[in-house]
Each structure stands twice: as C-alpha cells, then as structure tokens.
Design an enzyme around this catalytic site. Structure first.
Site, PDB file in Angstrom:
ATOM      1  N   PHE A  96       1.187  -1.011  -0.228  1.00  0.00           N
ATOM      2  CA  PHE A  96      -0.246   0.136  -0.043  1.00  0.00           C
ATOM      3  C   PHE A  96       1.048   1.850   0.101  1.00  0.00           C
ATOM      4  O   PHE A  96       0.802   2.048   0.779  1.00  0.00           O
ATOM      5  CB  PHE A  96      -0.995  -0.565   1.070  1.00  0.00           C
ATOM      6  CG  PHE A  96      -1.398  -1.159   1.449  1.00  0.00           C
ATOM      7  CD1 PHE A  96      -2.327  -2.220   1.071  1.00  0.00           C
ATOM      8  CD2 PHE A  96      -1.214  -1.738   2.711  1.00  0.00           C
ATOM      9  CE1 PHE A  96      -2.356  -3.774   0.782  1.00  0.00           C
ATOM     10  CE2 PHE A  96      -1.130  -3.716   3.332  1.00  0.00           C
ATOM     11  CZ  PHE A  96      -1.974  -3.874   2.431  1.00  0.00           C
ATOM     12  N   CYS A  97       1.829   1.796  -0.707  1.00  0.00           N
ATOM     13  CA  CYS A  97       2.634   2.688  -0.697  1.00  0.00           C
ATOM     14  C   CYS A  97       3.701   2.819   0.875  1.00  0.00           C
ATOM     15  O   CYS A  97       3.589   4.010   1.327  1.00  0.00           O
ATOM     16  CB  CYS A  97       1.942   3.664  -1.353  1.00  0.00           C
ATOM     17  SG  CYS A  97       2.324   3.309  -3.263  1.00  0.00           S
ATOM     18  N   ASN A  98       3.290   2.036   1.388  1.00  0.00           N
ATOM     19  CA  ASN A  98       4.368   1.917   2.636  1.00  0.00           C
ATOM     20  C   ASN A  98       5.212   1.398   2.836  1.00  0.00           C
ATOM     21  O   ASN A  98       4.496   0.144   4.509  1.00  0.00           O
ATOM     22  CB  ASN A  98       2.614   1.889   3.713  1.00  0.00           C
ATOM     23  CG  ASN A  98       3.269   2.560   5.058  1.00  0.00           C
ATOM     24  OD1 ASN A  98       4.384   2.546   5.254  1.00  0.00           O
ATOM     25  ND2 ASN A  98       2.366   3.310   6.406  1.00  0.00           N
TER      26      ASN A  98
END
Ligand SMILES: Cc1ncc(COP(=O)(O)O)c(C=O)c1O
Length: 479
Positions: free
Chosen positions: A401-403
C-alpha cells in the site's frame, strides 16, 4: 440468500448489534446507501477499499453537473466576467475547506494541489533544509512522505526514522521524546507522520503535534487516510502542513487535493522555481521574478478549476450525515471485522489470520491489514487472496500500500536483508526480483478498509469469504 443463510446472517447481525449497539445511531447511512449508492448493491459489489478511494453519492455528481450546466466559467487567471465568476467559485471552495476543518483564515491557507502527494511534494521541495538540519519521520508513512527524504538528503540534512512496534504497529511513546530531542537548535527541522496509517489503520496521537512544536519541529500531519472518517479540528490541533486528497474523503472529484498550511510555516518555504500564476511580476530581460503572497505562490499554472466547486458539495455531503456518525459507523464495523477475523481458527486450532495493527477499536481507523495462513501454518500468498476475492466481487487491496516502512516491520524484513537485495549490480529491481530476493518471506499483506457507506453485509460477506479459507492448503497464484 437461501433461508438458512438468512437465518445465519440475521443471527450475526443481532450479535453485532449487541457488541456494537451504537451502530443503530448510524442507520441513516443504510438509507443513503439504498438511494445515493444504489449502484453498489445493484452490481453486487463488496467494496472494501475505502482507504484507496472513497465513493461518491449520485447527488454530488448531479449538483456539480447542474452548476457546470448553468454557468459560463472561464480560466480564473483573468478579470473578464467568466473568469471572475470562476475566481469567486475557487475562493469559495478555499473558504469552505478552511471552515470545514475549523481553521482560522488568519492562521491557515488552503493551497490546491492535484492530490495529497502533490501537497507533500510542495513541502519537500520548498523546505529550507540545510546541512545538520533534521527530517524525522515514522516508519509508518506513505511513500509520498518518505519521498521528502530525498530533498532532505541532497541538502545534507539528517534523516531519522522512528520505528513502530508489533503487534499494534504503534510508536513507543517513551522513545518518541528522545527522537524529538534530535531537532537542531535554531535549525529547520521537519517531523512527518500520518494521523492514520494507510497500512495498519493505527491512529497516531495528535498531541505529538504540540510536543514536536515545543522541541523545535515543523510538523507535517498526513491526514489523507484520517480525514475521510474522523474529525480534524485545526482550532484544537495545529500542525503546520496537512496534505489531503478529496477523492479519499467523498469519492469525487479525483485530481484535486490540498495542502492546508499555517501561514507562519508557509513563510519559511523557498520555492525552487516560479510558474504561471505564482508570481506578481517576472521579467525575461530583468532576469527577476517576485512571488505572489500565500497560496498563490504555490499553485503552479492553471488549477483544475472546474472541479473545485465539487469540493464544497462533497464536504456538505459529509456534514449533512455528520462526521461523528460516519466515524462511529466505521468504528463499529472495523471492530466487528477485527474481532471475528482474529477469532477464525483452522480445525487444528491454528489461526487463519495474523493481524498487523490494533486488535481493538481504540485509536484505530477503518483499515485492517493481515496475512492469511493455511492449515499447516504456511502463509498464503496475498496475491492468491486477491485473486479469490476478485472472483467473489470483493474489492480489497494487497501488497504494501505504498507504505514500505510499516510493511517491513509487519513482515519482519530486516535492514541487512533489504540492503543485500538493494546492493545488487542492476539499476532496476522489479517486484518479482524483490520477492525472490527476500526468499519466501511475504512481500505484502491484505488490506480490508471500511468507510462511509460500508454496511454490515459487506463485512459479513468478507468474513464468510475468509471462513472459506479455513482448513485449506494454499495453492499457487495463477499469473
Ligand atoms: C496516508 C496517505 N498519505 C498519502 C497518500 C497519497 O495520496 P494520493 O495518492 O492521493 O496522492 C495516501 C494514499 O493512499 C495515503 O493513504
């Protein structure tokens, strides 16, 4: 549903209401779902990706289209009648955003951007980092916050990550004070964290803002995942910069976000260039330019102006329901989801899922992230879960999740392991190369996120889907 299924559903709903009686007070959202969001049930969608994007009500589109159909609106960068009419709508949207977040116009400005990432880039590229200054950020951050470190790096500022800890994925409060002590006295120090994690749903404390200010930090509070279902009162909490994406709050329009900025902090920023709309005067032969004041200096070129009136419409939509009602509904639904997910066990007693994040509703938002394990205790590839969910018309999200920071902690990926993967000779590393390199460890997880118009049935169906994984051996992902 068959009658047995109905009985089971009714029993589950009764148990849910008993566990979360305040859900009754949010029934207005069931009515709204049947009218304004009727397409969800007509098409049989189980939408569980509200952290990815919110959903719009039909009336938001109708109101916006009626306004466009009714008015002649020109590019706002001028003084002709159609331009002035548009300028008034742009300024009205700006005023409304400040009002919604209870931000005094004496203290805050709203700068329009294309999304939260655009807002974060404005801060990163303009922050006056100097050698010895500090950029402090939590491991748990979206990549658009991580990316600011590259601006800090080229200006030789120090970069420090504050870890989060399993299983709750929160920061150790006792250690935070030590990290906040790293600010360079008299320097330009920037501290960035998300009000709500897009990975684990954790809500990091808003009182860090005042603590950080007291130690000499300028604070970026990433509210992209928080604002859709939580009240953010900028009279009470006073971060210096707040990036937002409006599609996450109310689904429509996409392509419009904003940076809420405290005027005092905005005055510190140094824009690296000028563009159409950002200057009062620029000269070719005189080789000079003068930046405009406040928000105008940060809005490059022509705004996505026709979409801006849809922001007030969207914010009014939330206000008509009540953000506290939305918040409570999400709390009840994610609480039930998490309670039941962690309780699912294979017949040999092994748990089906491992949750990354708080197991209760205390300081957590509507995103729940987990990995699933088969009856032998082997992790089931998150891509397989996604394939199965797709077949059931369930929209969820998998990966990191782009994290990446939260992902690395959740998945137990260590620094030496990651450095070994990144020290390979090639300039490129595909996700598949990375998967091979971390050798059998999970490279992602499954995120289920509830939002404004999630109903009990959505969560129930997801839990049934999860139950369908019980006592199975995992099989390969089909690519
Ligand atoms: C916490 C958080 N910050 C920032 C972003 C970036 O938002 P956008 O992609 O709209 O720029 C996201 C998007 O998911 C997010 O969840």
């Amino acid at each position: 549903m068959e009658s047995d299924d109905c009985t089971q559903f009714d029993a589950a709903f009764r148990a849910f209401l008993q566990a979360y009686p305040s859900f009754e007070g949010t029934r207005v959202l069931d009515e709204l779902r049947a009218t304004e969001y009727e397409r969800l049930d007509r098409c049989g969608h189980i939408y569980l990706d509200y952290t990815g994007g919110g959903l719009y009500a039909i009336s938001q589109l109708q109101k916006h289209h009626a306004l466009l159909a009714d008015c002649v609106l020109g590019n706002p960068h001028s003084t002709n009648p159609t331009s002035l009419a548009m300028t008034e709508l742009v300024e009205r949207a700006r005023r409304y955003i400040l009002k919604y977040f209870n931000a005094s116009p004496d203290e805050y400005v709203a700068i329009f951007t294309s999304n939260a990432s655009g807002a974060l880039k404005l801060v990163g590229e303009s922050f006056p980092f100097e050698p010895g200054d500090h950029y402090l950020l939590t491991f748990d951050n979206h990549n658009s916050v991580n990316g600011i470190r590259e601006f800090a790096r080229v200006r030789e500022a120090e970069i420090t990550y504050v870890p989060v800890m399993l299983p709750d994925m929160r920061v150790d409060a006792a250690r935070l004070a030590g990290y906040l002590g790293l600010a360079r006295p008299g320097g330009h120090n920037l501290f960035a964290y998300p009000a709500q994690s897009n990975f684990s749903g954790v809500q990091h404390p808003l009182d860090w803002i005042a603590q950080a200010h007291a130690k000499g930090w300028i604070v970026v509070l990433d509210a992209a995942a928080f604002a859709p279902t939580n009240r953010l009162d900028l009279a009470r909490w006073q971060p210096d910069f707040v990036p937002l994406s409006f599609y996450k709050m109310f689904g429509y329009p996409t392509g419009v976000g904003c940076l809420l900025a405290r005027k005092s902090a905005l005055a510190m920023l140094r824009r690296p260039w000028f563009a159409g709309g950002t200057i009062t005067v620029a000269s070719v032969q005189g080789d000079k330019y003068y930046l405009a004041a406040n928000e105008a200096a940060f809005e490059d070129g022509t705004l996505n102006y026709l979409n801006l009136p849809a922001i007030e419409i969207g914010l009014k939509h939330i206000q008509a329901i009540g953000i506290d009602t939305i918040h409570e509904r999400v709390r009840c639904l994610v609480g039930w989801l998490v309670d039941n997910l962690v309780a699912l066990k294979h017949s040999n007693g092994r748990p089906l899922a491992r949750l990354y994040g708080p197991p209760t509703t205390d300081h957590r938002g509507g995103a729940a992230t987990a990995n699933f394990y088969d009856v032998t205790g082997q992790a089931i590839d998150h891509r397989l879960i996604e394939q199965r969910a797709n077949q059931a018309n369930i929209s969820l999200r998998t990966g990191c999740f782009c994290n990446p920071g939260a992902g690395e902690i959740a998945l137990g990926l260590s620094k030496p392991e990651l450095i070994a993967c990144f020290n390979q000779p090639s300039d490129r590393l595909t996700l598949d190369d990375f998967r091979l390199c971390i050798d059998g460890k999970s490279s992602g997880a499954v995120r289920v996120s509830v939002g404004m118009v999630t109903n009990f049935a959505d969560v129930y169906h997801f839990l049934q889907f999860a139950e369908g994984l019980l006592d199975q051996m995992s099989v390969r992902v089909t690519t």
